[in-house]
Design an enzyme around this catalytic site. Sequence first.
Site, PDB file in Angstrom:
ATOM      1  CG  ASP A   1     -12.815   5.627   5.924  1.00  0.00           C
ATOM      2  OD1 ASP A   1     -13.755   5.873   5.740  1.00  0.00           O
ATOM      3  OD2 ASP A   1     -11.762   5.640   5.154  1.00  0.00           O
TER       4      ASP A   1
ATOM      5  CE  LYS B   1      -3.809   2.475   2.131  1.00  0.00           C
ATOM      6  NZ  LYS B   1      -4.971   2.321   3.069  1.00  0.00           N
TER       7      LYS B   1
HETATM    8  P1  ADP Z   1      -7.558   3.666   0.894  1.00  0.00           P
HETATM    9  O1  ADP Z   1      -6.868   4.298   1.795  1.00  0.00           O
HETATM   10  O2  ADP Z   1      -7.181   4.226  -0.640  1.00  0.00           O
HETATM   11  O3  ADP Z   1      -9.139   3.622   0.802  1.00  0.00           O
HETATM   12  P2  ADP Z   1      -7.384   0.694   1.132  1.00  0.00           P
HETATM   13  O4  ADP Z   1      -6.596   0.354   2.243  1.00  0.00           O
HETATM   14  O5  ADP Z   1      -8.652   0.805   1.888  1.00  0.00           O
HETATM   15  O6  ADP Z   1      -7.114   2.202   0.764  1.00  0.00           O
HETATM   16  O7  ADP Z   1      -7.690  -0.252   0.097  1.00  0.00           O
HETATM   17  C1  ADP Z   1      -8.195   0.046  -0.964  1.00  0.00           C
HETATM   18  C2  ADP Z   1      -8.712  -1.364  -1.577  1.00  0.00           C
HETATM   19  O8  ADP Z   1      -7.846  -2.261  -2.130  1.00  0.00           O
HETATM   20  C3  ADP Z   1      -9.599  -2.106  -0.625  1.00  0.00           C
HETATM   21  O9  ADP Z   1     -10.969  -1.643  -0.795  1.00  0.00           O
HETATM   22  C4  ADP Z   1      -9.596  -3.468  -0.985  1.00  0.00           C
HETATM   23  O10 ADP Z   1     -10.332  -3.737  -2.147  1.00  0.00           O
HETATM   24  C5  ADP Z   1      -7.938  -3.453  -1.554  1.00  0.00           C
HETATM   25  N1  ADP Z   1      -6.984  -4.025  -0.402  1.00  0.00           N
HETATM   26  C6  ADP Z   1      -6.484  -3.220   0.361  1.00  0.00           C
HETATM   27  N2  ADP Z   1      -5.693  -3.941   1.196  1.00  0.00           N
HETATM   28  C7  ADP Z   1      -5.705  -5.333   0.901  1.00  0.00           C
HETATM   29  C8  ADP Z   1      -5.483  -6.709   1.471  1.00  0.00           C
HETATM   30  N3  ADP Z   1      -4.748  -6.647   2.551  1.00  0.00           N
HETATM   31  N4  ADP Z   1      -5.888  -7.757   0.856  1.00  0.00           N
HETATM   32  C9  ADP Z   1      -6.757  -7.499  -0.098  1.00  0.00           C
HETATM   33  N5  ADP Z   1      -7.199  -6.296  -0.803  1.00  0.00           N
HETATM   34  C10 ADP Z   1      -6.914  -5.142  -0.280  1.00  0.00           C
HETATM   35 MG    MG Z   2     -10.244   2.396   2.081  1.00  0.00          MG
END
Ligand code: ADP
Ligand code: MG
Length: 401
Positions: A228, A123
């Site tokens: 959130d 991320k």
């Molecule tokens: P943001 O802060 O941009 O909202 P998120 O951490 O919520 O970022 O991640 C965005 C999307 O990426 C999530 O809605 C999910 O679909 C996917 N995602 C994030 N982390 C994971 C993970 N560890 N495993 C699988 N999918 C993930």
């Molecule tokens: Mg998110």
Amino acid sequence: MRLDPRAMRYLTAEDFRVLAAVETGSRNHEVVPTPLIVQLSGLRGGSGVHKCISTLAKNNLIAREKNVKYDGYRLTYGGFDYLALNTYQKQKAVYSVGNRIGVGKESDIVVVAGPDGTQRILKIHRLGRISFRSVKKNRDYLGRRSTGSWMYMSRLAAIKEFTFMKALHQHGFPVPEPISQNRHTIVMSLVDAFPLHQIATVADPASLYADLMALILRLARYGLIHGDFNEFNILIKEEPVSGSKDKDGQEEEVRLVPVIIDFPQMVSIDHPNAEFYFDRDVECIKRYFQRRYHFTSDEPGPFFSEAKEAFLKNPGKRLDVEVEASGFSRKMAKELEKYMKELGVDGDRGGERDDLDDDDESEEEVEEGEGENDGNANESEGRDVNDTAEKLEDLRVSASS
Ligand code: ADP
Ligand code: MG
């Protein structure tokens, strides 16, 4: 911007030293003067450094600034990404980089692979990437070191997310396994599941709803409010219920198990606006279940007053206090919160979403070929994560020495 790892393997150890020198110089120079880059790199012989500089600039990892009195460069988002990737590569946390599966307003989500080929999630926090309008508005507050503050604040968001994920993971909360953190990025385990917003029907909404409310309350008992908590930040795993086999011996029933992600907005139960965030998290789930699954709970609440009372009477270990002790100080929390507020960042909430089809692209972005903007906040790209295995781009670089 999109992470393009292809140049990783062509960069030499010297290139990375020069890139790191630009990063160091950026801490107190918006544009790092070339002689300072040479000096900070610690490499002998200026001509070698100049060759590195030109390689880095060609790959958009640093950008030349012409409209200043002196000749210099600044680190680009891409350069910052590469520095993090290089560190992960040395730590053996990331071996290869695959597809971007998600793009939010403030992050990119990329599938990567670890040493044994297991897929992981990288991320990349990009605070301030989209809301340039607000950034411009707030230029005075941000001062002239906007590159520096972008880098610093995105790093704070990553540190915050990683620290909370670690604490939650250690205490048995259903969250991804935190693996590593560097600069503005974190590496975590991939959760093989769909986010709740992609799940059209739920056989037993009452039970999933109850599980989610119980999670909100359990977080509160440990001193935390997610801030959130919504259908984008809840991933739903399908786990077979043991013993429920049909006549062919196939597992029949599945249980939906929520996994929570996305922690940069978490607050302590002692936060001045704790009640507001708590209620908003609860409301979000209520509204979503009504709208999507036509489910309305008979039970009122849960209410913040109950949660607080339960917390005071029978506190879980205070994770809000624990994270402060383990690297995310109260001062950092305040700085990050203030910056996010200035930018109008409010998690996955729709409010600022119009910024995504931004007609107001920053020149910086365009210059770096970073103007690309998909306008699909929180939409997944090529959601089938298992698909990405063959597309992983090997990072093996000559620079790993
Ligand atoms: P943001 O802060 O941009 O909202 P998120 O951490 O919520 O970022 O991640 C965005 C999307 O990426 C999530 O809605 C999910 O679909 C996917 N995602 C994030 N982390 C994971 C993970 N560890 N495993 C699988 N999918 C993930
Ligand atoms: Mg998110």
